[in-house]
Design an enzyme around this catalytic site. Structure first.
Site: not given
Length: 347
Positions: A100-102, A262, A267
């Protein structure tokens, strides 16, 4: 700041403490205290253990009445990786992600501010975040004792398949690309369904994306060279179709897990989309693109910084950058006689 009279209410069950953040509007609830022992030699083993034995923690933290169907969470767990400053398991309304990028952007700042990294350095502090997909290196701007914008370097990201024809019930034959950026996503231009990611009703976008996810999951067999635990379709990202390099932002909306939306540009989705664009020759190394959320207009930047491999796949390392902010801290309590104490989700 002290709040007069603030104390825990009467309770006879668990107490969980959390810090809340958001990155580009997408929430992240980080559990600070209250997690029972998580067993497993590797992070992927810990992910399996939590899913089987401790799923009540996810439900309690993320679902109603303490959260909502689009809440996102992170469990901090010990990592077997010596270089890691922290290990993390990602949680959503359906279960557990692999990347998970965020969340990584938020956790990197959190790690600096909460002492998980000793002696932060200026102008940037390195934070090594061990995710289920692998070790992700992040960098947090740091000056005068304050943390700021973060960026991370992805695990190897690659195009799994392009121009795949799938039969999407209710929509017919649809051409999709499938990319990996720590998790697998299907990508399709929203105008394939007569929709616009920035102006169409969210419900219509969710319905189309969810139908694509279901169709791809049923019709396309995914695999990952490192582990079969990574070989599942996390969601579908609808785009504005502007994949060729441009200095103008390109918009997308990600629908993942159980129709969860999202709020950020996503991300790991940006990572996968960059990998696809590079694979198609639409961008070059170190060409920075700006990605805009179709829901909040928040921005991430992304660029492929070097070529690599992942098994037999030609891959790239992608840098994604954005800014995370704190929104609060919470204590959550449980009264054992509460029939809804472990949370619920409206369909």
């Amino acid at each position: 700041m002290e709040v007069p009279g603030l104390q825990l209410p009467p309770h006879d069950g668990s107490v969980l403490a959390a810090v809340d953040m958001h990155t580009g509007g997408e929430p992240l609830r980080i559990l600070l205290a209250g997690l029972p022992e998580v067993r497993g030699q590797s992070l992927l083993e810990k992910r399996r253990f939590v899913r089987r034995q401790l799923d009540w923690v996810r439900r309690l933290l993320l679902l109603e009445p303490r959260g909502h169907r689009d809440m996102y969470g992170a469990l901090l767990v010990p990592s077997e990786c010596e270089q890691a400053h922290l290990g993390v398991l990602f949680m959503h309304n359906e279960g557990y992600s692999t990347m998970c990028g965020h969340a990584v952007l938020a956790l990197a700042r959190f790690a600096v501010d909460y002492g998980l990294v000793k002696e932060p350095q200026s102008p940037e502090t390195q934070v090594n975040v061990h995710c289920p997909c692998g070790l992700v290196t992040a960098f947090v701007q740091y000056a005068a004792g304050r943390s700021g914008r973060a960026r991370f370097l992805s695990v190897p990201a690659f195009a799994f398949a392009t121009d795949v024809a799938v039969d999407v019930p209710g929509f017919g034959k649809t051409i999709v690309d499938i990319g990996y950026g720590g998790a697998f996503y299907a990508f399709v231009s929203a105008d394939s369904f007569g929709l616009d990611v920035s102006s169409s009703k969210t419900r219509e976008l969710v319905d189309a994306a969810s139908a694509v996810t279901k169709a791809v999951s049923a019709q396309v067999k995914l695999h990952h060279p490192d582990s079969e635990d990574l070989a599942f379709l996390y969601g579908t990202i609808l785009t504005d179709g502007k994949d060729a390099y441009s200095e103008e932002p390109t918009a997308n909306i990600c629908v993942f897990a159980d129709a969860q939306v999202d709020r950020s540009p996503t991300g790991s989705g940006v990572t996968a989309r960059i990998a696809l664009q590079y694979h198609k020759g639409l961008i070059q190394l170190n060409q920075t693109r700006t990605f805009k959320s179709g829901t909040t207009d928040s921005l991430f930047t992304g660029k492929a910084v070097k070529e690599t491999t992942c098994g037999d796949f030609k891959a790239v390392i992608v840098e994604v950058a954005g800014h995370a902010y704190y929104t609060g801290t919470s204590y959550f309590v449980v009264e054992n006689e509460d029939a809804l104490k472990n949370g619920f989700l409206l369909k």
